[in-house]
Design an enzyme around this catalytic site. Structure first.
Site, mmCIF file in Angstrom:
data_model
loop_
_atom_site.group_PDB
_atom_site.id
_atom_site.type_symbol
_atom_site.label_atom_id
_atom_site.label_comp_id
_atom_site.label_asym_id
_atom_site.label_seq_id
_atom_site.Cartn_x
_atom_site.Cartn_y
_atom_site.Cartn_z
ATOM 1 N N MET A 24 2.755 -19.005 -7.682
ATOM 2 C CA MET A 24 1.787 -17.931 -7.911
ATOM 3 C C MET A 24 0.620 -17.990 -6.931
ATOM 4 S SD MET A 24 -0.254 -16.941 -11.390
ATOM 5 C CE MET A 24 1.222 -16.767 -12.366
ATOM 6 N N ARG B 161 14.498 13.659 -5.408
ATOM 7 C CA ARG B 161 13.416 13.067 -6.205
ATOM 8 C C ARG B 161 12.548 14.202 -6.718
ATOM 9 N NH1 ARG B 161 10.993 8.136 -2.623
ATOM 10 N NH2 ARG B 161 9.487 9.795 -2.320
ATOM 11 N N LYS C 27 -2.144 6.862 0.337
ATOM 12 C CA LYS C 27 -1.800 6.526 -1.060
ATOM 13 C C LYS C 27 -1.706 5.008 -1.220
ATOM 14 C CE LYS C 27 3.123 6.997 0.032
ATOM 15 N NZ LYS C 27 4.307 7.861 -0.057
ATOM 16 N N TYR D 276 8.315 -26.046 -7.188
ATOM 17 C CA TYR D 276 9.117 -25.902 -8.405
ATOM 18 C C TYR D 276 10.604 -25.855 -8.093
ATOM 19 C CZ TYR D 276 4.717 -24.421 -10.609
ATOM 20 O OH TYR D 276 3.444 -24.351 -11.076
HETATM 21 C C1 PLP Z 1 4.645 8.168 1.323
HETATM 22 C C2 PLP Z 1 4.949 9.534 1.789
HETATM 23 C C3 PLP Z 1 4.843 9.871 3.146
HETATM 24 C C4 PLP Z 1 4.573 8.857 4.235
HETATM 25 O O1 PLP Z 1 5.767 8.177 4.582
HETATM 26 P P1 PLP Z 1 5.799 7.143 5.800
HETATM 27 O O2 PLP Z 1 7.231 6.808 5.970
HETATM 28 O O3 PLP Z 1 4.975 5.966 5.374
HETATM 29 O O4 PLP Z 1 5.214 7.819 6.967
HETATM 30 C C5 PLP Z 1 5.014 11.202 3.495
HETATM 31 N N1 PLP Z 1 5.288 12.146 2.565
HETATM 32 C C6 PLP Z 1 5.439 11.845 1.266
HETATM 33 C C7 PLP Z 1 5.755 12.920 0.302
HETATM 34 C C8 PLP Z 1 5.295 10.524 0.833
HETATM 35 O O5 PLP Z 1 5.460 10.237 -0.462
#
Ligand code: PLP
Length: 387
Positions: A313, A133, A36, A266
């Site tokens: 930036m 969640r 992802k 800055y």
């Molecule tokens: C992102 C995610 C993972 C992977 O987690 P890591 O700690 O990066 O291994 C696994 N399962 C779900 C549902 C996630 O959202």
């Protein structure tokens, strides 16, 4: 190696090594490589291909759109997508043969897409075992199961998986994980009692894959680990047998002598104590280098210098702490500057600490102005080309 001015070098051999190592750690459970968010900033497609070559059995993404993009690029392996909105394109998900994670309301959308396409959707039901969640609340689990069974009997869906996600696995001694494992086992048993033939039960992320074998079940969903990074505060990549995949580098883009008392960047949050040489590093928060990470390390010419003054930036500044470098044959101008990754370079965790965040966020946010350059077969040469 590359003419790019700002480079995130992605070492696909290191990635393959990490996948193979994680396969060993998880055995006999199989590995889902989580790609992802553009593979945590590493590039979803090259990472997905390399992960599958090295024996990952599944790919995981958050969004249907991420999975569809992989399918359109020719990836045929199972892909699970688990985070949806009422605007998600469930039809595209079913049409492209994605496995869909279902926490509740999505089930009817997925069933409708399957009905329209006359093709069963493959689903994994997600139970909230305590993360709070996504996932079905335990009180609604029986009802979700019976709705799923009804759709399955109608031929609209096929439930192949039950899964959940852990809250505190990066702190292996905390008791919440035990409670989550227990709740997960109960949810799986309830699914089996409801007549679901559960092919894959999956709970573990990267930290649980390393620290909690009781969480492995049939499949582990590993993200951070495949990128060679450690989720634990007291263990680094090497301690876990992992090799960091991303190296972020650029070249020193200016170098000049300044007097004592020179304000830098800055706000003039830094002033030179004595005459010195400053080096300009042409990456900033527009490239994903966190603005608050003043003090973050930069390797130039075999030495590490902290960023001084505010990160802007496009750029930030290091203080070489000595005079006479600018214009000398030794001038750092044009030399390689490595922020993190690679042998002898600072680990990304040093940048995470400077930014008060975690390694996950630093690599994932490296932006599009930084070119990804994929390197292969550095370690596995020796097949007789004599080079
Ligand atoms: C992102 C995610 C993972 C992977 O987690 P890591 O700690 O990066 O291994 C696994 N399962 C779900 C549902 C996630 O959202």
């Amino acid at each position: 190696m590359t003419s790019s001015e700002r480079v995130a070098e992605i070492d696909l051999d290191a990635l393959r090594h990490n996948i193979r190592h994680l396969r060993d750690v998880a055995h006999p459970a199989r590995v889902m490589a989580v790609v992802k968010a553009d593979a945590y900033g590493h590039g979803a497609l090259p990472v997905a291909r390399a992960a599958l070559e090295a024996g990952a059995a599944w790919l995981g993404v958050a969004h249907i759109s991420e999975g569809v993009a992989l399918r359109k690029a020719g990836i045929e392996a199972p892909i699970l997508a688990w985070l949806h909105t009422v605007r998600s394109d469930f039809t595209a998900g079913v049409e492209h043969g994605l496995d869909l994670g279902i926490s509740g309301w999505e089930l009817e959308h997925v069933a409708a897409a399957a009905r329209e396409l006359e093709r069963p959707a493959i689903v994994h039901l997600k139970i909230d075992t305590g993360l709070g969640r996504n996932g079905c609340p335990p009180e609604q689990w029986e009802s979700l199961l019976s709705r799923a069974v009804a759709h399955q009997e109608e031929g609209l869906i096929r439930v192949v998986g039950i899964f959940s996600h852990l809250a505190v696995a990066d702190e292996p001694t905390r008791p919440e994980t035990d409670l989550q494992v227990q709740a997960f086992r109960e949810a799986v048993a309830a699914a089996e009692n409801a007549g679901i033939d559960v092919e894959v039960r999956h709970l573990a992320n990267t930290p649980a894959t390393f620290s909690r074998p009781d969480c492995h079940f049939d499949l582990v969903r590993v993200g951070l680990g495949i990128y060679g990074l450690s989720p634990f505060s007291d263990q680094g990549s090497a301690d876990l047998g992992l090799r960091p995949v991303m190296t972020l580098s650029t070249t020193v883009s200016n170098c000049k002598e300044v007097p004592a008392g020179q304000g830098v960047s800055y706000g003039h949050g830094y002033r030179t104590q004595k005459p010195t040489t400053l080096g300009l590093i042409p990456v900033g928060y527009g490239d994903g280098v966190p603005r608050i990470a003043t003090g973050g390390p930069v390797l130039v010419g075999g030495r590490i210098y902290p960023v001084v003054g505010r990160i802007a930036m496009d750029q930030c500044v290091i203080d070489f702490g000595t005079t006479g470098l600018a214009g000398s044959p030794d001038s750092p101008l044009g030399k390689r500057a490595v922020l993190f990754g690679g042998a002898d370079s600072p680990p990304v965790e040093d940048w995470a600490a400077a930014a008060q965040t975690i390694n996950y966020e630093v690599v994932t946010r490296i932006g599009d102005r930084v070119e990804r350059v994929y390197v292969e077969a550095r370690q596995e040469a020796g097949d007789g080309d004599g080079a």
